[in-house]
Design a protein around this motif. Structure first.
Motif, PDB file in Angstrom:
ATOM      1  N   UNK A 114       0.850  -1.193   0.000  1.00 42.68           N
ATOM      2  CA  UNK A 114       0.000   0.000   0.000  1.00 42.68           C
ATOM      3  C   UNK A 114       0.879   1.234   0.000  1.00 42.68           C
ATOM      4  N   UNK A 115       0.290   2.371  -0.403  1.00 41.12           N
ATOM      5  CA  UNK A 115       1.059   3.606  -0.443  1.00 41.12           C
ATOM      6  C   UNK A 115       0.116   4.793  -0.327  1.00 41.12           C
ATOM      7  N   UNK A 116       0.670   5.928   0.109  1.00 45.38           N
ATOM      8  CA  UNK A 116      -0.098   7.176   0.171  1.00 45.38           C
ATOM      9  C   UNK A 116      -0.279   7.724  -1.232  1.00 45.38           C
ATOM     10  N   UNK A 117      -1.197   8.677  -1.382  1.00 43.29           N
ATOM     11  CA  UNK A 117      -1.483   9.204  -2.717  1.00 43.29           C
ATOM     12  C   UNK A 117      -0.269   9.864  -3.356  1.00 43.29           C
ATOM     13  N   UNK A 118       0.593  10.488  -2.532  1.00 42.46           N
ATOM     14  CA  UNK A 118       1.792  11.102  -3.098  1.00 42.46           C
ATOM     15  C   UNK A 118       2.967  10.121  -3.150  1.00 42.46           C
ATOM     16  N   UNK A 119       2.722   8.900  -2.729  1.00 42.92           N
ATOM     17  CA  UNK A 119       3.705   7.819  -2.724  1.00 42.92           C
ATOM     18  C   UNK A 119       4.969   8.162  -1.945  1.00 42.92           C
ATOM     19  N   UNK A 120       4.779   8.951  -0.889  1.00 44.27           N
ATOM     20  CA  UNK A 120       5.886   9.251   0.017  1.00 44.27           C
ATOM     21  C   UNK A 120       5.953   8.255   1.168  1.00 44.27           C
ATOM     22  N   UNK A 121       4.815   7.632   1.485  1.00 43.88           N
ATOM     23  CA  UNK A 121       4.763   6.619   2.531  1.00 43.88           C
ATOM     24  C   UNK A 121       4.286   5.318   1.900  1.00 43.88           C
ATOM     25  N   UNK A 122       5.065   4.254   2.077  1.00 41.49           N
ATOM     26  CA  UNK A 122       4.726   2.968   1.482  1.00 41.49           C
ATOM     27  C   UNK A 122       4.883   1.864   2.518  1.00 41.49           C
ATOM     28  N   UNK A 123       4.130   0.801   2.346  1.00 43.87           N
ATOM     29  CA  UNK A 123       4.329  -0.420   3.126  1.00 43.87           C
ATOM     30  C   UNK A 123       4.626  -1.534   2.137  1.00 43.87           C
TER      31      UNK A 123
END
Length: 651
Positions: free
Chosen positions: A340-349
């Motif tokens: 998964x990732x945030x919309x800005x793809x700065x935080x990912x798992x």
């Protein structure tokens, strides 16, 4: 390694702040079977659009709970127990609302078809409100309160909205339609009504359908309709008796739709311009097993391809691609998957599976430049308790190459080992690289475990898949025993100490292994397996309402049958060959299985008894096709391992 224990009132989640392999120590004894049969510590995880939180489905000894935590420090924000529910997935709608997918097995008496089915329902939680879960879709007019497909999370004019496929009835005839749910109030209404032939919708970021797919089973005509102004206009049609096109998503922009189509024997990706219906392709840039979709724009941002050994990502944004390339380098020799990732793809798992980190999850923060170990997938199974997995390719008797996974027991030389052949379901499916809880459980007991990707398996090209057509119970079966012979010739396993197990199609393969073949296996354990092919086709035709459905044609192609009444396939049906069983057989089935009804295992049970054969029988109350409940999954493993220990002792 620094261990941080965050406990909730309902369950415990172990979080780590270092690489999982750092404290690996030799284990004196294997972990309990329950450690493998337990639901994953985190079975599904989702980062909020703004990257501030993550939500996960957390496995507990009795079921599943939902936890919400801050990504910055792991602080627990909310937790809810769901011990009796079968939770399947979790998703964010905006940054303040969670929706979980729950399934239940049951009958709807008012429908013409009252057979037992698995129904999908949605529950919502407002993190900024009273934090009480409420069921969605309950106030729809002339529609069932169940979801008929994946829901789409959107934010429209600043308001979180969920768009859900539902079944709406028009003059007692159901049609796949679309409903919008306003998350702040829970109010839902049907916005777009399909027709009895509608099979799919493509929803835009404004919540309105951009395209609709219809299918007529009798003729096999598949049509695509695109929104042009206020109308849905037919822009493409093709005949597909079995291999239906798939309306995947938008393309690289919202003006195109991505279709997966089988053309000249090969599946490829094509783009349809919605405004004109013009089609282009195949699109080489979209080639892969799966496309990755941007949550906000609903467009394709990359692809994921899965080989025998690893997963490979191709991201269209060069910055994203450099990040993925760096992650792969950071975990050499291990399988890295985007979760998964945030919309800005700065935080990912990401999940990482391999010798160094076992089966684990990592939280990546690109702004901070950090990669923190988040959790083990299975509590109680650190890396030093994970059996090593290797890949191999062997030749089938008639020449084709068969890829396979081989899991070896820890601490034992790879010579003269007892072997378990673990056949996957499908059959048009595959095993994946990395951690497999079932194979690991068997290996922990001292067995080598072979997982052949027999012809008919998906994921290894169209030729490999189509080589299985008409080979159900024939070459698809001998591919398994050819793998045994390969390992025997290599000296890895003992020819006289081989058993076969599997679930669904794999359950069929287990029964077929001791009815269609002799002298290969000394025992077999079949979970939720098909035992009578003709009765399976007949049941599928009744469920579809016609023997001309794409589903019936699909199974006929694999079985080599001319129709549901073709008795030639009786020769490949274990329930009609029970008199040939000369070794111990175990049958395990869940009573609530709606995919392969328990009647299939009961037919084999009755046939064994009629032939004067003993059979080990386990009927699991309340369990479905997927072994969704931890208690029954553990019960299955314990019963199967006890059976194997008795009839094929590992020592």
């Amino acid at each position: 390694m620094l261990w941080r224990l965050l406990a909730s009132a309902i369950g415990v989640l172990l979080l780590f702040a270092g690489p999982f392999g750092a404290q690996a120590q030799p284990a004196a004894a294997p972990p309990p079977v329950a450690a493998f049969g337990q639901l994953p510590t985190i079975s599904d995880i989702a980062v909020s659009p703004d990257g501030q939180h993550w939500a996960g489905l957390i496995g507990t000894p009795t079921g599943t709970q939902i936890q919400v935590r801050r990504t910055s420090d792991g602080e627990l924000i909310a937790v809810t127990g769901a011990e009796k529910s079968k939770l399947r997935a979790i998703q964010w709608v905006g940054n303040g609302h969670l929706v979980i997918t729950i399934t239940t097995t049951g009958r709807v008496i008012d429908l013409a078809d009252t057979s037992k089915r698995e129904w999908t329902m949605l529950m919502a939680l407002d993190l900024n409100g009273d934090r009480r879960w409420r069921q969605l879709l309950g106030n729809l007019e002339n529609a069932m309160n169940v979801s008929a497909g994946p829901a789409v999370s959107l934010v429209i004019d600043g308001e979180p909205v969920l768009v859900v496929p539902v079944i709406r009835f028009v003059e007692h005839v159901g049609a796949l339609s679309l409903a919008q749910v306003r998350m702040k109030t829970g109010a839902a209404r049907v916005t777009d009504v399909g027709n009895p032939e509608t099979v799919d919708w493509l929803v835009g970021s404004n919540g309105r359908p951009a395209a609709r797919a219809d299918y007529e089973p009798g003729t096999g005509l598949w049509t695509l309709h695109a929104r042009q102004g206020d109308r849905m206009v037919k822009v493409h049609a093709e005949k597909a008796l079995v291999d239906l096109p798939n309306l995947v998503s938008f393309g690289r922009d919202a003006g195109t739709a991505l279709l997966s189509r089988k053309v000249d024997g090969e599946w490829s990706d094509y783009l349809v311009t919605l405004a004109t219906g013009a089609m282009s392709g195949p699109e080489a840039s979209l080639a892969g097993n799966e496309v990755l979709i941007d949550r906000a724009s609903r467009t394709v941002i990359g692809t994921r391809s899965t080989s025998l050994e690893a997963e490979t990502y191709t991201m269209f944004d060069p910055v994203d691609q450099r990040l993925l390339r760096g992650l792969v380098k950071a975990f050499p020799g291990e399988v890295v998957r985007l979760e998964s990732w945030s919309d800005d793809r700065q935080v990912l798992i990401v999940s990482v599976e391999g010798a160094e980190n076992g089966a684990s999850l990592f939280l990546i923060n690109r702004a901070k430049g950090t990669a923190d170990a988040l959790a083990l997938r299975y509590a109680g199974l650190p890396p030093d308790l994970i059996a090593p997995v290797t890949t191999l390719t062997y030749k089938a008797a008639d020449g084709p190459a068969i890829p396979a996974y081989l899991t070896l027991p820890r601490g034992r030389p790879a010579k003269g080992l007892p072997l378990i052949v673990l056949a996957h379901g499908g059959p048009a499916s595959r095993d994946m690289p990395g951690f497999d809880w079932w194979a690991q459980a068997l290996a922990s007991r001292g067995y080598a475990v072979l997982q052949p990707q027999f012809r008919g398996s998906s994921g290894f090209g169209s030729a490999h898949l189509e080589a299985g057509f008409g080979e159900w119970g024939r070459k698809m079966q001998s591919d398994l025993s050819d793998g045994v012979r390969h390992l025997v010739a290599a000296g890895t396993v003992d020819k006289g100490r081989v058993c076969i197990v599997g679930a669904s199609y794999g359950g069929y393969a287990a029964m077929a292994g001791v009815t269609l073949e002799t002298g290969v296996y000394r025992c077999a354990s079949a979970v939720a397996g098909v035992s009578d092919l003709r009765r399976m086709l007949g049941s599928d035709a009744r469920d579809a309402g016609t023997s001309r459905s794409a589903s019936v044609r699909y199974w006929q192609r694999f079985m080599g049958a001319k129709g549901p009444s073709d008795d030639s396939i009786d020769a490949w049906s274990p329930a009609r060959l029970a008199h040939k069983v000369m070794v111990p057989l175990q049958l395990i089935h869940g009573k609530d299985d709606t995919v392969v009804p328990i009647a299939q295992s009961r037919m084999m049970l009755d046939a064994m008894k009629a032939a004067g054969k003993a059979v080990d029988w386990l009927e699991m109350a309340g369990e479905d096709h997927w072994l969704s409940r931890p208690a029954t999954r553990i019960a299955m493993l314990e019963a199967q391992i006890a059976f194997l220990n008795t009839h094929n002792p590992p020592n």
